[in-house]
Design a protein around this motif. Structure first.
Motif, PDB file in Angstrom:
ATOM      1  N   ASP A  58       0.846  -1.185   0.000  1.00 24.01           N
ATOM      2  CA  ASP A  58       0.000   0.000   0.000  1.00 24.01           C
ATOM      3  C   ASP A  58       0.885   1.240   0.000  1.00 24.01           C
ATOM      4  OD1 ASP A  58      -2.240   1.670   0.220  1.00 24.01           O
ATOM      5  OD2 ASP A  58      -2.052   1.696   2.410  1.00 24.01           O
ATOM      6  N   VAL A  59       0.866   2.002  -1.103  1.00 22.04           N
ATOM      7  CA  VAL A  59       1.675   3.215  -1.195  1.00 22.04           C
ATOM      8  C   VAL A  59       0.808   4.374  -1.668  1.00 22.04           C
ATOM      9  CG1 VAL A  59       3.851   2.012  -1.681  1.00 22.04           C
ATOM     10  CG2 VAL A  59       2.409   2.727  -3.575  1.00 22.04           C
ATOM     11  N   SER A  60       1.189   5.569  -1.266  1.00 24.14           N
ATOM     12  CA  SER A  60       0.518   6.767  -1.762  1.00 24.14           C
ATOM     13  C   SER A  60       1.404   7.395  -2.829  1.00 24.14           C
ATOM     14  CB  SER A  60       0.258   7.757  -0.622  1.00 24.14           C
ATOM     15  OG  SER A  60       1.480   8.194  -0.070  1.00 24.14           O
ATOM     16  N   GLY A  96       2.769   1.208   3.306  1.00 29.64           N
ATOM     17  CA  GLY A  96       2.409   2.551   3.738  1.00 29.64           C
ATOM     18  C   GLY A  96       3.351   3.617   3.220  1.00 29.64           C
ATOM     19  N   GLY A  97       4.209   3.266   2.279  1.00 26.35           N
ATOM     20  CA  GLY A  97       5.216   4.197   1.765  1.00 26.35           C
ATOM     21  C   GLY A  97       4.663   5.194   0.763  1.00 26.35           C
ATOM     22  N   ARG A  98       5.593   5.950   0.176  1.00 26.58           N
ATOM     23  CA  ARG A  98       5.234   6.994  -0.782  1.00 26.58           C
ATOM     24  C   ARG A  98       6.034   6.839  -2.063  1.00 26.58           C
ATOM     25  NH1 ARG A  98       6.884  12.166   0.201  1.00 26.58           N
ATOM     26  NH2 ARG A  98       8.587  11.414   1.454  1.00 26.58           N
ATOM     27  N   ILE A  99       5.425   7.281  -3.142  1.00 27.67           N
ATOM     28  CA  ILE A  99       6.096   7.469  -4.414  1.00 27.67           C
ATOM     29  C   ILE A  99       5.855   8.920  -4.795  1.00 27.67           C
ATOM     30  CG2 ILE A  99       6.112   6.915  -6.887  1.00 27.67           C
ATOM     31  CD1 ILE A  99       5.102   4.111  -6.147  1.00 27.67           C
ATOM     32  N   ARG A 100       6.912   9.589  -5.262  1.00 30.60           N
ATOM     33  CA  ARG A 100       6.754  10.984  -5.697  1.00 30.60           C
ATOM     34  C   ARG A 100       7.291  11.112  -7.115  1.00 30.60           C
ATOM     35  NH1 ARG A 100       8.796  16.209  -5.944  1.00 30.60           N
ATOM     36  NH2 ARG A 100       7.306  17.768  -5.235  1.00 30.60           N
ATOM     37  N   VAL A 101       6.466  11.689  -7.989  1.00 26.17           N
ATOM     38  CA  VAL A 101       6.842  11.946  -9.369  1.00 26.17           C
ATOM     39  C   VAL A 101       6.791  13.451  -9.594  1.00 26.17           C
ATOM     40  CG1 VAL A 101       6.314  11.521 -11.797  1.00 26.17           C
ATOM     41  CG2 VAL A 101       5.785   9.769 -10.086  1.00 26.17           C
TER      42      VAL A 101
END
Length: 188
Positions: A58-60, A96-101
């Motif tokens: 599960d990532v945001s 619970g991590g994040r990806i940023r583009v």
């Protein structure tokens, strides 16, 4: 069982396509037909594809790019670069991590950064992550063949751009892709 067979068939087909593409690049037979490509649309489509995949982790996802950012390239191959980077950001992430583009034009280049909250890439591994079939200790339990980053970098270079690891520390790993900018007039 049928679903598992279909999934494995898809994975093998994808592997074969990647190997054939690399073979054509190695032989100098891959010719690009460069034209303006709306990279912002490619990012949106790739993120849409990413959200349709089963959520193993599960990532945001956070984004920061203009609605019309044009690069000079071939749409199919710039899309492959982007998909490989986003798939890695998803696969090598924490629950619970994040990806940023983020993307934008910076002087004479379009710069795209894709980062995630995955584990640190060990210093000894960093020099090898763009090699074919390289799977560091982080990738031992993650599906894949060690071709994605190599293919993405080779395609970036064919577009007269570059792909590099810019950061990997305790809370963030980030890659930067640079491509040549294009005017929006004849976008495909």
């Amino acid at each position: 069982e049928l679903s598992a067979l279909i999934h494995q068939t898809y994975r093998l087909s994808s592997l074969i396509e990647d190997l054939l593409l690399l073979s054509r690049m190695d032989a100098g037979r891959l010719k690009l037909e460069m034209s303006p490509v709306n990279f912002s649309q490619l990012i949106e489509a790739a993120l849409d594809d990413l959200s349709a995949l089963p959520a193993e982790v599960d990532v945001s996802v956070e984004t920061d790019f203009p609605p019309e950012l044009f690069v000079l390239g071939e749409k199919r191959y710039t899309s492959i670069i982007l998909h490989n980077l986003l798939e890695n950001a998803r696969k090598y992430n924490q629950p619970g991590g994040r990806i940023r583009v983020a993307a934008g034009r910076d002087g004479t280049a379009v710069r795209v950064t894709i980062g995630n909250t995955g584990p640190v890439i060990p210093a000894a591994t960093r020099a090898h992550i763009f090699e074919r079939f390289h799977r560091g200790t982080m990738g031992e339990n993650v599906p894949g063949y060690g071709l994605g980053l190599n293919l993405a970098r080779e395609l970036a270079r064919l577009h007269q751009g570059e792909l590099r690891l810019t950061r990997s520390d305790s809370d963030w790993t980030e890659f930067e892709l640079t491509l040549r900018p294009a005017r929006s007039g004849q976008a495909v």
